[in-house]
Enzyme design. Structure first.
Site, mmCIF file in Angstrom:
data_model
loop_
_atom_site.group_PDB
_atom_site.id
_atom_site.type_symbol
_atom_site.label_atom_id
_atom_site.label_comp_id
_atom_site.label_asym_id
_atom_site.label_seq_id
_atom_site.Cartn_x
_atom_site.Cartn_y
_atom_site.Cartn_z
ATOM 1 N N HIS A 2 0.981 -1.132 -0.113
ATOM 2 C CA HIS A 2 -0.021 0.202 -0.024
ATOM 3 C C HIS A 2 0.864 1.297 -0.101
ATOM 4 O O HIS A 2 0.759 2.251 -0.623
ATOM 5 C CB HIS A 2 -0.832 -0.021 1.310
ATOM 6 C CG HIS A 2 -2.053 -1.107 1.452
ATOM 7 N ND1 HIS A 2 -2.045 -1.922 2.540
ATOM 8 C CD2 HIS A 2 -2.808 -1.371 0.271
ATOM 9 C CE1 HIS A 2 -3.065 -2.711 1.980
ATOM 10 N NE2 HIS A 2 -3.600 -2.583 1.155
ATOM 11 N N LYS A 13 -17.520 -6.741 9.260
ATOM 12 C CA LYS A 13 -16.400 -7.439 9.392
ATOM 13 C C LYS A 13 -15.595 -6.864 10.756
ATOM 14 O O LYS A 13 -15.614 -5.682 10.810
ATOM 15 C CB LYS A 13 -15.439 -6.908 8.188
ATOM 16 C CG LYS A 13 -14.985 -7.948 7.480
ATOM 17 C CD LYS A 13 -13.967 -7.438 6.318
ATOM 18 C CE LYS A 13 -13.131 -8.393 5.635
ATOM 19 N NZ LYS A 13 -12.326 -7.872 4.652
ATOM 20 N N ARG A 66 -1.999 -5.873 -8.289
ATOM 21 C CA ARG A 66 -0.816 -6.892 -7.999
ATOM 22 C C ARG A 66 -0.765 -8.259 -9.218
ATOM 23 O O ARG A 66 0.012 -8.571 -9.302
ATOM 24 C CB ARG A 66 -1.133 -7.522 -6.503
ATOM 25 C CG ARG A 66 -0.836 -6.688 -5.629
ATOM 26 C CD ARG A 66 -1.338 -7.255 -4.181
ATOM 27 N NE ARG A 66 -2.713 -7.364 -4.331
ATOM 28 C CZ ARG A 66 -3.386 -7.869 -3.242
ATOM 29 N NH1 ARG A 66 -2.838 -8.344 -2.217
ATOM 30 N NH2 ARG A 66 -4.627 -7.911 -3.335
ATOM 31 N N SER A 117 -2.696 -7.916 3.514
ATOM 32 C CA SER A 117 -2.697 -7.699 4.972
ATOM 33 C C SER A 117 -3.009 -9.028 5.612
ATOM 34 O O SER A 117 -2.410 -9.037 6.704
ATOM 35 C CB SER A 117 -4.045 -6.448 5.187
ATOM 36 O OG SER A 117 -3.876 -5.210 4.457
HETATM 37 N N1 COA Z 1 -0.292 -3.951 -1.802
HETATM 38 C C1 COA Z 1 -0.655 -4.895 -1.039
HETATM 39 N N2 COA Z 1 -1.779 -5.426 -0.667
HETATM 40 C C2 COA Z 1 -2.816 -4.992 -1.303
HETATM 41 C C3 COA Z 1 -2.803 -4.090 -2.463
HETATM 42 C C4 COA Z 1 -1.455 -3.526 -2.545
HETATM 43 N N3 COA Z 1 -1.214 -2.558 -3.472
HETATM 44 N N4 COA Z 1 -3.733 -3.551 -2.926
HETATM 45 C C5 COA Z 1 -4.672 -4.537 -2.161
HETATM 46 N N5 COA Z 1 -4.275 -5.089 -1.284
HETATM 47 C C6 COA Z 1 -4.693 -6.203 -0.458
HETATM 48 C C7 COA Z 1 -5.104 -5.822 0.821
HETATM 49 O O1 COA Z 1 -4.324 -5.837 1.961
HETATM 50 C C8 COA Z 1 -6.442 -6.852 1.279
HETATM 51 O O2 COA Z 1 -5.809 -7.842 1.791
HETATM 52 P P1 COA Z 1 -6.726 -8.864 2.768
HETATM 53 O O3 COA Z 1 -7.763 -9.460 2.039
HETATM 54 O O4 COA Z 1 -5.725 -9.832 2.884
HETATM 55 O O5 COA Z 1 -7.154 -8.132 4.111
HETATM 56 C C9 COA Z 1 -6.854 -7.275 -0.176
HETATM 57 O O6 COA Z 1 -5.914 -6.845 -1.112
HETATM 58 C C10 COA Z 1 -8.151 -6.244 -0.591
HETATM 59 O O7 COA Z 1 -7.826 -4.948 -0.641
HETATM 60 P P2 COA Z 1 -8.719 -4.010 -0.063
HETATM 61 O O8 COA Z 1 -8.063 -2.633 -0.491
HETATM 62 O O9 COA Z 1 -8.704 -3.822 1.565
HETATM 63 O O10 COA Z 1 -10.013 -3.815 -0.181
HETATM 64 P P3 COA Z 1 -10.713 -4.313 -1.637
HETATM 65 O O11 COA Z 1 -9.790 -4.066 -2.683
HETATM 66 O O12 COA Z 1 -11.370 -5.627 -1.675
HETATM 67 O O13 COA Z 1 -11.903 -3.355 -1.732
HETATM 68 C C11 COA Z 1 -12.749 -0.882 -1.437
HETATM 69 C C12 COA Z 1 -11.739 -1.967 -1.977
HETATM 70 C C13 COA Z 1 -12.675 -0.985 -0.040
HETATM 71 C C14 COA Z 1 -12.393 0.129 -1.944
HETATM 72 C C15 COA Z 1 -14.241 -1.660 -2.080
HETATM 73 O O14 COA Z 1 -14.590 -2.697 -1.523
HETATM 74 C C16 COA Z 1 -15.273 -0.551 -1.625
HETATM 75 O O15 COA Z 1 -15.468 0.445 -2.560
HETATM 76 N N6 COA Z 1 -16.091 -0.574 -0.484
HETATM 77 C C17 COA Z 1 -17.060 0.400 -0.101
HETATM 78 C C18 COA Z 1 -18.387 -0.186 -0.585
HETATM 79 C C19 COA Z 1 -18.793 0.040 -2.202
HETATM 80 O O16 COA Z 1 -18.731 1.128 -2.635
HETATM 81 N N7 COA Z 1 -19.114 -0.926 -2.690
HETATM 82 C C20 COA Z 1 -19.356 -1.088 -4.164
HETATM 83 C C21 COA Z 1 -17.885 -1.280 -4.922
HETATM 84 S S1 COA Z 1 -18.291 -0.948 -6.763
#
Ligand code: COA
Length: 162
Positions: free
Chosen positions: A18, A42, A91, A130
């Site tokens: 990140h 969660k 990634r 994470s």
């Molecule tokens: N480097 C290291 N790890 C990374 C990374 C990076 N560049 N990018 C993502 N990750 C990992 C995170 O650590 C996380 O790991 P984990 O599953 O082991 O905890 C995993 O990838 C998911 O990443 P995260 O950023 O936590 O969540 P997401 O990418 O699944 O979700 C949100 C992104 C939170 C922005 C999305 O769910 C959201 O917009 N939520 C709000 C509700 C919403 O609007 N929903 C409709 C979306 S269209």
């Protein structure tokens, strides 16, 4: 006009993967908001307040980074705050499939022409997540190359509390 970007995620905790995206994105925009997304379904390892505090500590060297948190729809937060871009890290192909779907959905919901901008992960960080950091730490493995030393100390403290 200030060009503001957003990098949102659960950041439980924020890893070097990140941080790499944050440093690069902050160099591309006038300001970058790093926002912890509150997911009421969660129970996290760290509380939202702790994640915000850790994010602030490890990004303290980047002057144009702000830390925030929000719950609800990402697009609502984006529209309310007028971000020019939402930055996402990629990634691997699994990330791409998820990100492609979210970006297309969000594009329909953004009202200000916000762009989703993808940055390829640093190869050194492509395997980091994470949850893998938390798991290795809980089993006593060395996580020093994967997260900031401050975060490593906070994880150790949290594990002792449990
Ligand atoms: N480097 C290291 N790890 C990374 C990374 C990076 N560049 N990018 C993502 N990750 C990992 C995170 O650590 C996380 O790991 P984990 O599953 O082991 O905890 C995993 O990838 C998911 O990443 P995260 O950023 O936590 O969540 P997401 O990418 O699944 O979700 C949100 C992104 C939170 C922005 C999305 O769910 C959201 O917009 N939520 C709000 C509700 C919403 O609007 N929903 C409709 C979306 S269209």
């Amino acid at each position: 006009m200030e060009r503001k970007a957003l990098f949102a995620g659960s950041f439980d905790p924020l890893t070097n993967g990140h941080l790499n995206i944050i440093e690069r994105a902050a160099a591309m925009y006038d300001s970058l908001t790093v926002a912890v997304v509150v997911n009421p379904q969660k129970t996290g390892f760290f509380t939202v307040d702790e994640r915000v505090e850790i994010a602030g500590e490890v990004t303290g060297h980047i002057p144009n980074v702000r830390i925030d948190s929000f719950s609800g729809l990402l697009a609502d937060y984006v529209n309310e705050n007028g971000f020019a871009a939402v930055v996402r890290g990629l990634r691997d192909t699994a990330d791409f499939l998820n990100e492609f779907q979210m970006a297309q959905m969000n594009a329909l919901l953004y009202t200000e022409g916000t762009e989703t901008v993808f940055l390829m992960t640093d190869p050194k960080c492509s395997f980091i997540s994470s949850s893998i950091v938390r798991e290795v730490a809980a089993l006593g493995g060395d996580i020093s190359g994967l997260i900031h030393p401050y975060t490593a100390a906070r994880i150790r403290d949290k594990l002792k509390e449990r």
